[in-house]
Design a protein around this motif. Structure first.
Motif, PDB file in Angstrom:
ATOM      1  N   TYR A   1       0.837  -1.200   0.000  1.00 16.26           N
ATOM      2  CA  TYR A   1       0.000   0.000   0.000  1.00 16.26           C
ATOM      3  C   TYR A   1       0.872   1.251   0.000  1.00 16.26           C
ATOM      4  O   TYR A   1       1.863   1.326   0.731  1.00 16.26           O
ATOM      5  CB  TYR A   1      -0.900   0.024   1.239  1.00 16.26           C
ATOM      6  CG  TYR A   1      -2.095  -0.894   1.157  1.00 16.26           C
ATOM      7  CD1 TYR A   1      -3.341  -0.402   0.761  1.00 16.26           C
ATOM      8  CD2 TYR A   1      -1.990  -2.245   1.463  1.00 16.26           C
ATOM      9  CE1 TYR A   1      -4.449  -1.236   0.686  1.00 16.26           C
ATOM     10  CE2 TYR A   1      -3.077  -3.091   1.383  1.00 16.26           C
ATOM     11  CZ  TYR A   1      -4.310  -2.580   0.987  1.00 16.26           C
ATOM     12  OH  TYR A   1      -5.394  -3.416   0.905  1.00 16.26           O
TER      13      TYR A   1
ATOM     14  N   PHE B   1       0.724   5.873  -0.990  1.00 13.48           N
ATOM     15  CA  PHE B   1      -0.092   7.070  -1.196  1.00 13.48           C
ATOM     16  C   PHE B   1       0.281   7.729  -2.513  1.00 13.48           C
ATOM     17  O   PHE B   1       1.456   7.830  -2.868  1.00 13.48           O
ATOM     18  CB  PHE B   1       0.135   8.057  -0.037  1.00 13.48           C
ATOM     19  CG  PHE B   1      -0.631   9.341  -0.164  1.00 13.48           C
ATOM     20  CD1 PHE B   1      -1.975   9.399   0.163  1.00 13.48           C
ATOM     21  CD2 PHE B   1      -0.009  10.497  -0.617  1.00 13.48           C
ATOM     22  CE1 PHE B   1      -2.678  10.589   0.049  1.00 13.48           C
ATOM     23  CE2 PHE B   1      -0.698  11.682  -0.738  1.00 13.48           C
ATOM     24  CZ  PHE B   1      -2.041  11.728  -0.402  1.00 13.48           C
TER      25      PHE B   1
ATOM     26  N   THR C   1      -4.969   9.824  -2.875  1.00 14.23           N
ATOM     27  CA  THR C   1      -5.620   8.574  -2.494  1.00 14.23           C
ATOM     28  C   THR C   1      -4.576   7.506  -2.185  1.00 14.23           C
ATOM     29  O   THR C   1      -3.416   7.612  -2.577  1.00 14.23           O
ATOM     30  CB  THR C   1      -6.535   8.056  -3.624  1.00 14.23           C
ATOM     31  OG1 THR C   1      -5.755   7.887  -4.810  1.00 14.23           O
ATOM     32  CG2 THR C   1      -7.667   9.029  -3.889  1.00 14.23           C
ATOM     33  N   ILE C   2      -5.026   6.453  -1.511  1.00 15.84           N
ATOM     34  CA  ILE C   2      -4.169   5.310  -1.197  1.00 15.84           C
ATOM     35  C   ILE C   2      -4.528   4.169  -2.154  1.00 15.84           C
ATOM     36  O   ILE C   2      -5.707   3.863  -2.352  1.00 15.84           O
ATOM     37  CB  ILE C   2      -4.364   4.862   0.263  1.00 15.84           C
ATOM     38  CG1 ILE C   2      -3.924   5.979   1.220  1.00 15.84           C
ATOM     39  CG2 ILE C   2      -3.580   3.591   0.552  1.00 15.84           C
ATOM     40  CD1 ILE C   2      -4.280   5.709   2.666  1.00 15.84           C
ATOM     41  N   TYR C   3      -3.520   3.564  -2.731  1.00 13.57           N
ATOM     42  CA  TYR C   3      -3.758   2.449  -3.641  1.00 13.57           C
ATOM     43  C   TYR C   3      -2.823   1.304  -3.261  1.00 13.57           C
ATOM     44  O   TYR C   3      -1.950   1.460  -2.409  1.00 13.57           O
ATOM     45  CB  TYR C   3      -3.548   2.863  -5.095  1.00 13.57           C
ATOM     46  CG  TYR C   3      -2.155   3.334  -5.424  1.00 13.57           C
ATOM     47  CD1 TYR C   3      -1.215   2.457  -5.958  1.00 13.57           C
ATOM     48  CD2 TYR C   3      -1.759   4.656  -5.190  1.00 13.57           C
ATOM     49  CE1 TYR C   3       0.064   2.878  -6.262  1.00 13.57           C
ATOM     50  CE2 TYR C   3      -0.483   5.087  -5.488  1.00 13.57           C
ATOM     51  CZ  TYR C   3       0.426   4.195  -6.022  1.00 13.57           C
ATOM     52  OH  TYR C   3       1.695   4.611  -6.306  1.00 13.57           O
ATOM     53  N   HIS C   4      -3.008   0.153  -3.903  1.00 14.55           N
ATOM     54  CA  HIS C   4      -2.166  -0.991  -3.556  1.00 14.55           C
ATOM     55  C   HIS C   4      -1.792  -1.815  -4.784  1.00 14.55           C
ATOM     56  O   HIS C   4      -2.474  -1.793  -5.808  1.00 14.55           O
ATOM     57  CB  HIS C   4      -2.857  -1.886  -2.525  1.00 14.55           C
ATOM     58  CG  HIS C   4      -4.021  -2.667  -3.074  1.00 14.55           C
ATOM     59  ND1 HIS C   4      -5.308  -2.182  -3.064  1.00 14.55           N
ATOM     60  CD2 HIS C   4      -4.085  -3.910  -3.654  1.00 14.55           C
ATOM     61  CE1 HIS C   4      -6.122  -3.068  -3.599  1.00 14.55           C
ATOM     62  NE2 HIS C   4      -5.406  -4.133  -3.974  1.00 14.55           N
TER      63      HIS C   4
ATOM     64  N   LEU D   1       5.396   3.251   3.271  1.00 18.86           N
ATOM     65  CA  LEU D   1       4.427   2.336   2.668  1.00 18.86           C
ATOM     66  C   LEU D   1       4.224   1.117   3.556  1.00 18.86           C
ATOM     67  O   LEU D   1       4.929   0.935   4.551  1.00 18.86           O
ATOM     68  CB  LEU D   1       4.860   1.929   1.259  1.00 18.86           C
ATOM     69  CG  LEU D   1       6.341   1.713   0.943  1.00 18.86           C
ATOM     70  CD1 LEU D   1       6.808   0.416   1.530  1.00 18.86           C
ATOM     71  CD2 LEU D   1       6.586   1.742  -0.538  1.00 18.86           C
TER      72      LEU D   1
ATOM     73  N   LEU E   1      -4.910   3.634   7.840  1.00 17.23           N
ATOM     74  CA  LEU E   1      -4.070   3.780   6.659  1.00 17.23           C
ATOM     75  C   LEU E   1      -3.808   5.248   6.353  1.00 17.23           C
ATOM     76  O   LEU E   1      -2.696   5.633   5.999  1.00 17.23           O
ATOM     77  CB  LEU E   1      -4.751   3.131   5.445  1.00 17.23           C
ATOM     78  CG  LEU E   1      -4.588   1.623   5.286  1.00 17.23           C
ATOM     79  CD1 LEU E   1      -5.410   1.135   4.097  1.00 17.23           C
ATOM     80  CD2 LEU E   1      -3.131   1.260   5.095  1.00 17.23           C
ATOM     81  N   GLU E   2      -4.826   6.084   6.474  1.00 17.35           N
ATOM     82  CA  GLU E   2      -4.677   7.506   6.162  1.00 17.35           C
ATOM     83  C   GLU E   2      -3.635   8.176   7.057  1.00 17.35           C
ATOM     84  O   GLU E   2      -2.899   9.060   6.606  1.00 17.35           O
ATOM     85  CB  GLU E   2      -6.021   8.227   6.311  1.00 17.35           C
ATOM     86  CG  GLU E   2      -6.996   7.931   5.185  1.00 17.35           C
ATOM     87  CD  GLU E   2      -8.306   8.667   5.358  1.00 17.35           C
ATOM     88  OE1 GLU E   2      -8.573   9.151   6.478  1.00 17.35           O
ATOM     89  OE2 GLU E   2      -9.065   8.752   4.388  1.00 17.35           O
TER      90      GLU E   2
ATOM     91  N   LEU F   1      -0.156   6.655   5.688  1.00 17.15           N
ATOM     92  CA  LEU F   1       0.161   6.898   4.278  1.00 17.15           C
ATOM     93  C   LEU F   1      -0.543   8.157   3.810  1.00 17.15           C
ATOM     94  O   LEU F   1      -1.737   8.152   3.521  1.00 17.15           O
ATOM     95  CB  LEU F   1      -0.270   5.705   3.418  1.00 17.15           C
ATOM     96  CG  LEU F   1       0.248   4.331   3.848  1.00 17.15           C
ATOM     97  CD1 LEU F   1      -0.266   3.255   2.908  1.00 17.15           C
ATOM     98  CD2 LEU F   1       1.767   4.299   3.893  1.00 17.15           C
ATOM     99  N   ASN F   2       0.189   9.241   3.753  1.00 18.34           N
ATOM    100  CA  ASN F   2      -0.365  10.513   3.293  1.00 18.34           C
ATOM    101  C   ASN F   2       0.779  11.390   2.803  1.00 18.34           C
ATOM    102  O   ASN F   2       1.946  11.002   2.870  1.00 18.34           O
ATOM    103  CB  ASN F   2      -1.172  11.205   4.412  1.00 18.34           C
ATOM    104  CG  ASN F   2      -0.346  11.433   5.656  1.00 18.34           C
ATOM    105  OD1 ASN F   2       0.566  12.262   5.667  1.00 18.34           O
ATOM    106  ND2 ASN F   2      -0.627  10.680   6.720  1.00 18.34           N
TER     107      ASN F   2
END
Length: 479
Positions: A130, A132, A138-141, A224, A238-239, A242-243
């Protein structure tokens, strides 16, 4: 042929594919390296010669044969090959080399080792990475969909993100550090994690290193996650991890490095950092903390910090909401500079800043009175009176005390100057360098707050105003 020689040839031919350098590296004892034996050579040349000498010995053994010499036995523990392992045990022990009746076992051991090298014996329970995206906020993976070994034993990974299939690599160090690479759009991302072998955790946190897209002069790093499962129910957690605040770029590399003096406004960089924090906090206000006034208000107040540093980066004026605290910091700054002059213009009613009995007011007064004696600062205070002879007993006592501490006290009646100046309450220094400032409460500003300026044009206007006020003021003498 001696069994020892046959074993060396099997290792050379099968384990190292007749690569004499790799073979030598596995059977050299670097603890025997003695710099004194190579006096005529540099450090690097002498080490190279030491390696070549060992290679010559090993090549002779392979060609002409040898037994398991006492030197080999003594040095074996220092050879890299002694640390090779197969399923947690030593691939070869010294006894395996000394025996003469185990050639078939020796050959089978190499077979097992080579076969084992083709398998991926690592923890493949971590499947999702994961991170950012600064562009979309946004957060993606990425999902690891395949683990495999190449012909050299390196572990290759296949990632998927939406409809993309990407390639990468995996390496696990002896210290349980995990190194991953991921190649996307001609950019390679390098990732580092540490596996603590804690089965109770769904993920481990690491960092990545790469470059800005299409800009290999600016290294970039960010935090990450490497997860065992999809983290669909941990959005807020997560936010926070990961930002955009967890991203670092070496933007200084974009400076003109050919100039004699590298110049950069570092406050621009930090203004951008505070903007990132503000952007993150504002998203939290509208997502996970919509119903939490305690946090929402704090996030909203951070906007003022972001706005302040944006002004600082541009060297613009900014408002001072707490004049008392600002004036105390002003005096501390002047103390640090020392041996300068400080000019203060102040309406009589505002002199309460020196008269109130709070700890902060007492500190302000103490510092002002000690400027001349302790820091060689010449202080001039011009007091604006509402009318002539309007000093009360308390004001007289205060001004007398200041006078006794070598502060130049002057007074002037307001009506003599109010039409000619822009403020009746301002303080400044004039060192003719970047330390200059003017702290002012402008008469014609609709907001009843102080402002701080460092631009030369505005400071010069108030210096001119000061001269006008000084010219119409009178020296104060205690009664």
């Amino acid at each position: 042929m001696d069994a020892f020689t046959q074993k060396l040839r099997v290792i050379y031919n099968r384990l190292f594919q007749e690569n004499i350098d790799a073979f030598t590296e596995a059977l050299i004892d670097y603890s025997k390296y003695d710099r004194a034996k190579f006096e005529e050579m540099t450090e690097s040349e002498s080490k190279k010669q030491f390696f070549l000498n060992r290679k010559t010995v090993l090549r002779r053994w392979l060609q002409k044969g040898s037994n398991c010499t006492p030197d080999f036995q003594k040095s074996y523990k220092n050879y890299k090959i002694s640390h090779y392992q197969l399923k947690g045990h030593a691939l070869f022990t010294l006894d395996n080399f000394k025996k003469s009746d185990n050639l078939a076992w020796f050959d089978q051991q190499i077979d097992n080792f080579l076969q084992n090298q083709k398998r991926v014996e690592v923890k493949t329970d971590y499947k999702y990475i994961y991170m950012f995206c600064e562009k979309s906020k946004t957060i993606y993976h990425y999902e690891i969909v395949n683990w495999a070994k190449d012909a050299n034993g390196a572990i290759e990974l296949t990632f998927k993100r939406e409809n993309q299939t990407l390639k990468g690599t995996f390496k696990l160090s002896d210290e349980n550090n995990i190194f991953l690479t991921l190649k996307e759009n001609e950019n390679t991302l390098y990732m580092l994690f540490h596996d603590a072998n804690d089965t109770s955790h769904l993920y481990i946190v690491g960092v990545s290193m790469g470059y800005l897209n299409n800009d290999n002069k600016v290294p970039r790093s960010q935090k990450l996650l490497f997860s065992k499962e999809l983290l669909q129910n941990n959005k807020l957690e997560l936010e926070f991890m990961l930002n955009e605040t967890e991203v670092v770029t070496a933007i200084e590399n974009r400076l003109n490095l050919n100039s004699e003096e590298v110049k950069v406004n570092q406050f621009v960089k930090y203004a951008n950092k505070f903007k990132k924090f503000n952007d993150f906090f504002q998203r939290l206000r509208h997502s996970g903390y919509k119903q939490h006034f305690y946090y929402r208000l704090a996030f909203r107040e951070f906007y003022a910090v972001k706005k302040l540093f944006k002004k600082i980066a541009k060297e613009e004026s900014y408002y001072i909401l707490d004049h008392q605290q600002a004036f105390l910091e002003l005096l501390k700054t002047v103390e640090e500079i020392g041996d300068i002059s400080l000019q203060i213009v102040m309406q009589l009613e505002n002199a309460d800043i020196f008269r109130k009995a709070s700890l902060k007011n007492l500190e302000i007064k103490s510092k002002l009175l000690g400027l001349k004696e302790r820091h060689s600062v010449d202080v001039t205070l011009i007091v604006i009176l509402s009318e002539q002879n309007s000093l009360d007993i308390q004001a007289e006592e205060l001004l007398t005390e200041m006078y006794q501490h070598q502060i130049d006290i002057r007074t002037v009646v307001e009506e003599k100057i109010i039409q000619e100046v822009d403020s009746l309450d301002f303080t400044f220094i004039h060192t003719r360098d970047k330390r200059d400032f003017v702290l002012v409460d402008p008469i014609r500003d609709s907001k009843d707050v102080y402002k701080l300026f460092i631009d030369e044009l505005t400071m010069d206007e108030y210096r001119t105003d000061y001269q006008k006020i000084l010219a119409k003021s009178e020296a104060y003498s205690p009664r």
